[in-house]
Design an enzyme around this catalytic site. Structure first.
Site, PDB file in Angstrom:
ATOM      1  N   CYS A  69     -11.268  -6.912  15.049  1.00 27.65           N
ATOM      2  CA  CYS A  69     -12.203  -6.473  16.061  1.00 27.65           C
ATOM      3  C   CYS A  69     -11.554  -5.482  16.970  1.00 27.65           C
ATOM      4  O   CYS A  69     -11.721  -5.531  18.167  1.00 27.65           O
ATOM      5  CB  CYS A  69     -12.702  -7.621  16.889  1.00 27.65           C
ATOM      6  N   LYS A 129     -21.175 -15.797  23.551  1.00 28.99           N
ATOM      7  CA  LYS A 129     -21.168 -14.343  23.743  1.00 28.99           C
ATOM      8  C   LYS A 129     -21.789 -13.612  22.548  1.00 28.99           C
ATOM      9  O   LYS A 129     -21.343 -13.748  21.427  1.00 28.99           O
ATOM     10  CB  LYS A 129     -19.711 -13.917  23.947  1.00 28.99           C
ATOM     11  N   HIS A 131     -22.979  -9.772  22.490  1.00 28.43           N
ATOM     12  CA  HIS A 131     -22.339  -8.450  22.483  1.00 28.43           C
ATOM     13  C   HIS A 131     -22.642  -7.633  21.232  1.00 28.43           C
ATOM     14  O   HIS A 131     -21.791  -6.924  20.700  1.00 28.43           O
ATOM     15  CB  HIS A 131     -20.821  -8.582  22.668  1.00 28.43           C
ATOM     16  N   HIS A 223     -11.009 -14.181  27.407  1.00 29.77           N
ATOM     17  CA  HIS A 223     -11.203 -12.796  27.845  1.00 29.77           C
ATOM     18  C   HIS A 223     -11.085 -12.719  29.364  1.00 29.77           C
ATOM     19  O   HIS A 223     -11.361 -13.682  30.077  1.00 29.77           O
ATOM     20  CB  HIS A 223     -12.594 -12.329  27.400  1.00 29.77           C
ATOM     21  N   ASP A 281     -10.868 -13.319  17.774  1.00 28.56           N
ATOM     22  CA  ASP A 281     -11.555 -12.066  17.458  1.00 28.56           C
ATOM     23  C   ASP A 281     -10.605 -10.877  17.403  1.00 28.56           C
ATOM     24  O   ASP A 281     -10.907  -9.876  16.771  1.00 28.56           O
ATOM     25  CB  ASP A 281     -12.689 -11.800  18.451  1.00 28.56           C
ATOM     26  N   ASN A 282      -9.488 -10.949  18.078  1.00 28.74           N
ATOM     27  CA  ASN A 282      -8.511  -9.860  18.032  1.00 28.74           C
ATOM     28  C   ASN A 282      -7.243 -10.318  18.748  1.00 28.74           C
ATOM     29  O   ASN A 282      -7.169 -11.454  19.229  1.00 28.74           O
ATOM     30  CB  ASN A 282      -9.036  -8.564  18.665  1.00 28.74           C
ATOM     31  N   LYS A 299      -4.391  -5.892  22.010  1.00 22.16           N
ATOM     32  CA  LYS A 299      -5.834  -5.749  21.820  1.00 22.16           C
ATOM     33  C   LYS A 299      -6.242  -4.280  21.885  1.00 22.16           C
ATOM     34  O   LYS A 299      -5.676  -3.492  22.637  1.00 22.16           O
ATOM     35  CB  LYS A 299      -6.555  -6.533  22.918  1.00 22.16           C
TER      36      LYS A 299
END
Length: 544
Positions: A69, A129, A131, A223, A281-282, A299
């Protein structure tokens, strides 16, 4: 005839009751050096709901799991998704993320994972989330295959107030139940706790014997902004670096939430007949408490520190339990893998970038995947010395791109922040002052790199000059991928920023003064028909 019909009903009920439940859990920006999760192995059949501590750092080179991601949020969320099944270049979302003011979303013609599972008879639910865009109703989760949705539409926001600001005076409320603002359910709860409670409620109110369940739980944590209840922060008073301390506390809250969710799976009869997929996700953001050490980058970069992540699978269907899958796996592989497990259909005309990797995970067979296009970003062309000449006439190396083929990885353009950053646990110093010897200067004029990732997962030895024939082959492969790319979907910004702030539209100057009251400046205005009056329900966003 009646007896036959009754037998058919019984057979159908039995088939439904034996279909495997599917739970996908996604965390934000989690890496192998976080507390309680030390390596980026893809662990099969972790015995508890908590992410397990793994083995020695030597194993880092033996497995590659790529949520990829870099600019999107993964195949389980956002651009290249196992709610979708395509590389970013095949969705038109290959550059950056979908901003709050950007009228864009995952193309409506893209069939999603919940849509396919719904066709296969599943009850489909999402918490957390989204997005993937929200500028018109057709983009919303409940229009893309989910029966229910509770969570946020954007990529980040305040964990308690659920507000998101894109700039001074440009704030909006971002918590939704279905297509309505969730004012009534908002009691100021920390989002990790709130999302877990919602997921457990879904489990409690569904009967897995009558219908199989697909639950996609996409946590906001870890995050930024770094926010966490004080009781978790107390555990890490020995970490002087405040960012790292908060980050560790946020991960502990996540682990506790997954533990509580696992107990609920057992309590309500799901656990023994469910495939549980846990993924990040990353890579992490070192400036915000994360750590990708000893990998390079962070990231939003194409270095391994930005695109590798942790994950595990638990299921009674696994043949080889308690093992590590060391095959090449990309997050787009979850789409065909989970649809097949759910006894869904993959139409012949359905274009896929992913592969069914269940046999690789479950039985240790070789992965059907041999390469991964990490991304091609045609907008990001900041490599000053990049050129067609540097790319042997095959590729313009000013373009930011990354490709993995077997053991080899090729990068072009400017891959992003490239330092190797040790964990900041015991330091309050700025990164630019500490570890100076690990910094890489970009005035060397490079725009192309080649690494043997199996032998050098830390990307320290560039082999592009030693093996030009491999570089040419991979550049040619990159060009072949690029010919199949969908143009980047660029649209002008509008007032689409969080939709329900006062039951009408979040726009510059919007402040919550009451459920259906708003105050707007003259710089951006919304059409009166943007949202259905009185409830903040999304209809369509236009600029007037």
């Amino acid at each position: 005839r009646n007896e036959k019909s009754w037998n058919e009903i019984l057979d159908k009920a039995q088939a439904l009751s034996t279909k495997t439940g599917i739970l996908v859990q996604l965390r934000q920006e989690r890496r192998q050096t976080q507390p309680a999760c030390h390596l980026q192995e893809f662990v099969v059949d972790a015995p508890t709901g908590k992410p397990p501590p793994l083995t020695s750092s030597d194993d880092i080179r033996k497995h590659c799991y790529y949520p990829n991601c870099t600019k999107f949020d993964g195949s389980l969320t956002e651009k290249s998704s196992s709610r979708d099944k395509l590389y970013q270049i095949h969705t038109g979302l290959q550059h950056s993320i979908i901003r709050a003011t950007q009228p864009n979303c995952l193309p409506l013609e893209n069939v999603t994972l919940p849509q396919k599972l719904k066709q296969a008879g599943y009850s489909t639910h999402m918490v957390g989330k989204w997005h993937l865009g929200f500028y018109k109703r057709d983009c919303l989760p409940t229009q893309r295959g989910f029966d229910t949705f509770f969570g946020s539409l954007l990529g980040s926001g305040d964990y308690y107030s659920h507000y998101k600001c894109e700039g001074p005076g440009m704030c909006g409320y971002d918590l939704y139940e279905g297509e309505e603002a969730a004012w009534e359910q908002d009691r100021g709860l920390y989002s990790t706790v709130m999302f877990t409670q919602k997921a457990i409620n879904i489990l409690a109110n569904h009967d897995p014997r009558r219908q199989p369940l697909f639950l996609y739980l996409a946590y906001q944590a870890v995050h930024s902004p770094l926010q966490v209840p004080a009781r978790y922060l107390e555990r890490y008073k020995g970490i002087p670096n405040m960012h790292r301390r908060k980050y560790a506390a946020m991960v502990s809250c996540l682990d506790e939430s997954i533990h509580n969710l696992t107990l609920a799976l057992k309590r309500y009869g799901y656990y023994d007949n469910t495939v549980i997929v846990y993924s990040s996700d990353n890579g992490g953001q070192p400036l915000a408490g994360g750590s990708n050490w000893p990998l390079r980058g962070s990231k939003a970069t194409y270095w391994e520190g930005g695109i590798r992540a942790v994950g595990f699978v638990h299921s009674p269907l696994l043949v080889n339990k308690g093992t590590k899958c060391r095959s090449l796996v990309h997050i787009t592989d979850w789409f065909p893998t989970l649809v097949t497990l759910g006894e869904g259909t993959l139409d012949e005309d359905l274009y896929l970038d992913g592969y069914d990797v269940w046999e690789a995970i479950s039985e240790g067979h070789p992965s059907p995947r041999h390469d991964i296009l990490h991304n091609i970003d045609p907008i990001y062309t900041k490599a000053k010395n990049g050129s067609w000449k540097a790319g042997y006439g095959l590729w313009n190396t000013a373009i930011r791109a990354a490709l993995r083929v077997g053991h080899w990885k090729l990068l072009t353009g400017v891959p992003g922040y490239s330092d190797w950053v040790p964990p900041q646990t015991f330091s309050n110093q700025r990164l630019t002052n500490r570890w100076h010897n690990e910094r890489v200067r970009w005035d060397r004029g490079k725009s192309i790199w080649l690494f043997n990732i199996t032998a050098d997962p830390y990307e320290r030895v560039d082999l592009s000059q030693r093996y030009p024939h491999l570089v040419k082959k991979m550049l040619l492969r990159l060009a072949q991928y690029n010919r199949t790319a969908v143009p980047y979907a660029t649209r002008p910004k509008t007032c689409a920023l969080i939709l329900s702030t006062m039951g009408v539209c979040g726009a510059p100057g919007t402040k919550r003064r009451g459920r259906n009251q708003r105050k707007m400046r003259d710089t951006i205005t919304c059409s009166p028909t943007t949202l259905e009056k009185g409830g903040g329900k999304i209809n369509q966003i236009t600029e007037s």
